[in-house]
Design a protein around this motif. Structure first.
Motif, PDB file in Angstrom:
ATOM      1  N   GLN A 178       0.842  -1.202   0.000  1.00 60.25           N
ATOM      2  CA  GLN A 178       0.000   0.000   0.000  1.00 60.25           C
ATOM      3  C   GLN A 178       0.878   1.253   0.000  1.00 60.25           C
ATOM      4  O   GLN A 178       0.633   2.182  -0.745  1.00 60.25           O
ATOM      5  CB  GLN A 178      -0.929  -0.020   1.234  1.00 60.25           C
ATOM      6  CG  GLN A 178      -1.859   1.172   1.329  1.00 60.25           C
ATOM      7  CD  GLN A 178      -2.895   1.195   0.215  1.00 60.25           C
ATOM      8  OE1 GLN A 178      -3.268   0.158  -0.315  1.00 60.25           O
ATOM      9  NE2 GLN A 178      -3.347   2.375  -0.138  1.00 60.25           N
ATOM     10  N   GLN A 179       1.915   1.275   0.829  1.00 65.32           N
ATOM     11  CA  GLN A 179       2.812   2.428   0.925  1.00 65.32           C
ATOM     12  C   GLN A 179       3.599   2.601  -0.389  1.00 65.32           C
ATOM     13  O   GLN A 179       3.798   3.721  -0.852  1.00 65.32           O
ATOM     14  CB  GLN A 179       3.771   2.250   2.096  1.00 65.32           C
ATOM     15  CG  GLN A 179       4.641   3.464   2.339  1.00 65.32           C
ATOM     16  CD  GLN A 179       5.617   3.247   3.490  1.00 65.32           C
ATOM     17  OE1 GLN A 179       5.603   2.199   4.136  1.00 65.32           O
ATOM     18  NE2 GLN A 179       6.458   4.235   3.738  1.00 65.32           N
ATOM     19  N   SER A 227       2.606   1.749  -3.400  1.00 60.42           N
ATOM     20  CA  SER A 227       1.666   2.284  -4.395  1.00 60.42           C
ATOM     21  C   SER A 227       1.437   3.770  -4.180  1.00 60.42           C
ATOM     22  O   SER A 227       1.359   4.550  -5.132  1.00 60.42           O
ATOM     23  CB  SER A 227       0.343   1.527  -4.338  1.00 60.42           C
ATOM     24  OG  SER A 227       0.529   0.184  -4.699  1.00 60.42           O
ATOM     25  N   GLU A 228       1.295   4.195  -2.914  1.00 63.67           N
ATOM     26  CA  GLU A 228       1.076   5.615  -2.625  1.00 63.67           C
ATOM     27  C   GLU A 228       2.309   6.432  -2.995  1.00 63.67           C
ATOM     28  O   GLU A 228       2.191   7.532  -3.537  1.00 63.67           O
ATOM     29  CB  GLU A 228       0.746   5.804  -1.140  1.00 63.67           C
ATOM     30  CG  GLU A 228      -0.626   5.300  -0.764  1.00 63.67           C
ATOM     31  CD  GLU A 228      -0.862   5.340   0.746  1.00 63.67           C
ATOM     32  OE1 GLU A 228       0.008   5.851   1.493  1.00 63.67           O
ATOM     33  OE2 GLU A 228      -1.928   4.862   1.164  1.00 63.67           O
ATOM     34  N   GLN A 229       3.489   5.907  -2.654  1.00 64.26           N
ATOM     35  CA  GLN A 229       4.740   6.611  -2.899  1.00 64.26           C
ATOM     36  C   GLN A 229       4.945   6.896  -4.394  1.00 64.26           C
ATOM     37  O   GLN A 229       5.420   7.960  -4.775  1.00 64.26           O
ATOM     38  CB  GLN A 229       5.919   5.793  -2.367  1.00 64.26           C
ATOM     39  CG  GLN A 229       7.251   6.484  -2.454  1.00 64.26           C
ATOM     40  CD  GLN A 229       7.370   7.688  -1.529  1.00 64.26           C
ATOM     41  OE1 GLN A 229       6.767   7.726  -0.459  1.00 64.26           O
ATOM     42  NE2 GLN A 229       8.123   8.687  -1.954  1.00 64.26           N
ATOM     43  N   SER A 243       2.470   6.833  -6.761  1.00 60.16           N
ATOM     44  CA  SER A 243       1.178   7.240  -7.360  1.00 60.16           C
ATOM     45  C   SER A 243       0.598   6.159  -8.260  1.00 60.16           C
ATOM     46  O   SER A 243       0.130   6.424  -9.370  1.00 60.16           O
ATOM     47  CB  SER A 243       1.334   8.545  -8.141  1.00 60.16           C
ATOM     48  OG  SER A 243       1.869   9.552  -7.324  1.00 60.16           O
ATOM     49  N   PRO A 272      -2.367   3.784  -8.986  1.00 64.59           N
ATOM     50  CA  PRO A 272      -3.773   3.672  -8.559  1.00 64.59           C
ATOM     51  C   PRO A 272      -4.110   2.249  -8.092  1.00 64.59           C
ATOM     52  O   PRO A 272      -3.449   1.286  -8.460  1.00 64.59           O
ATOM     53  CB  PRO A 272      -4.558   4.048  -9.829  1.00 64.59           C
ATOM     54  CG  PRO A 272      -3.602   3.931 -10.959  1.00 64.59           C
ATOM     55  CD  PRO A 272      -2.228   4.048 -10.408  1.00 64.59           C
ATOM     56  N   GLU A 273      -5.175   2.135  -7.271  1.00 68.08           N
ATOM     57  CA  GLU A 273      -5.567   0.833  -6.716  1.00 68.08           C
ATOM     58  C   GLU A 273      -6.033  -0.127  -7.806  1.00 68.08           C
ATOM     59  O   GLU A 273      -5.851  -1.333  -7.691  1.00 68.08           O
ATOM     60  CB  GLU A 273      -6.669   1.015  -5.670  1.00 68.08           C
ATOM     61  CG  GLU A 273      -6.201   1.659  -4.403  1.00 68.08           C
ATOM     62  CD  GLU A 273      -7.318   1.779  -3.381  1.00 68.08           C
ATOM     63  OE1 GLU A 273      -8.284   0.992  -3.440  1.00 68.08           O
ATOM     64  OE2 GLU A 273      -7.206   2.676  -2.531  1.00 68.08           O
TER      65      GLU A 273
END
Length: 192
Positions: A176-177, A179-181, A183, A185-186
């Motif tokens: 999750q981190q 993917s956020e780092q 950018s 998308p889910e």
């Protein structure tokens, strides 16, 4: 021509330095221009130049000039003969082509039909161009290109997941981190 006359009068072989010295005295030619003029005469095959050992020798004989001119005349006469024959053949071809092309009603009718057929062909080709997007071979090529692009996109997606897995294992970064780092998308996934 004065330098050529020098060679014709002396009827001998000369090195460049001797030509510069003697031609400038006997013919009144400027010494600085002799080499340039001599090179020009050699290029025009009026004067012969030959390297013998370490020296360059120059010469020209009146009989050689006559032979050169004779050879040139013979070559031009042969070329003229060939061109005259070619002209006769072309004139004969024109005459033969004009036979059977006399203006007549039948010929005019055939020419009119030819023009109509060519115009119809052009119109059909333009109509065919409008439906080019529906051409089965073109559609098949596009489908192959789409499949290749899809494979490439899935390969990059799999590489991204492999990188995410590596970072998770090596550095302990949760998915999750990661993917956020970056950018991501889910809904990021391979294309079915």
């Amino acid at each position: 021509m004065r330098l050529t006359d020098f060679f014709y009068e002396t009827k001998d072989f000369w090195q460049l330095k001797d030509v510069e010295k003697l031609a400038s005295k006997s013919k009144g030619i400027v010494t600085q221009s002799i080499k340039e003029v001599l090179d020009s005469l050699v290029a025009d095959n009026i004067v012969t130049a030959e390297k013998i050992g370490t020296s360059n020798y120059f010469w020209s004989f009146p009989s050689a000039a006559v032979q050169t001119r004779k050879r040139k005349i013979d070559d031009l006469e042969a070329e003229l003969k060939v061109l005259k024959q070619k002209n006769i053949d072309v004139q004969r071809g024109i005459t033969e082509a004009q036979n059977g092309r006399e203006n007549s009603d039948h010929r005019a009718d055939l020419l009119r039909r030819l023009l109509e057929t060519e115009a119809a062909r052009t119109a059909k080709l333009a109509e065919l161009e409008q439906f080019r997007d529906c051409d089965p071979t073109l559609v098949e090529e596009k489908e192959r290109a789409v499949e290749t692009a899809k494979e490439a996109a899935n390969r990059w997606t799999e590489n991204m997941f492999a990188l995410q897995s590596y970072c998770s294992r090596t550095f302990g970064i949760p998915a999750q981190q990661f993917s956020e780092q970056f950018s991501i998308p889910e809904e990021f996934d391979t294309i079915p």
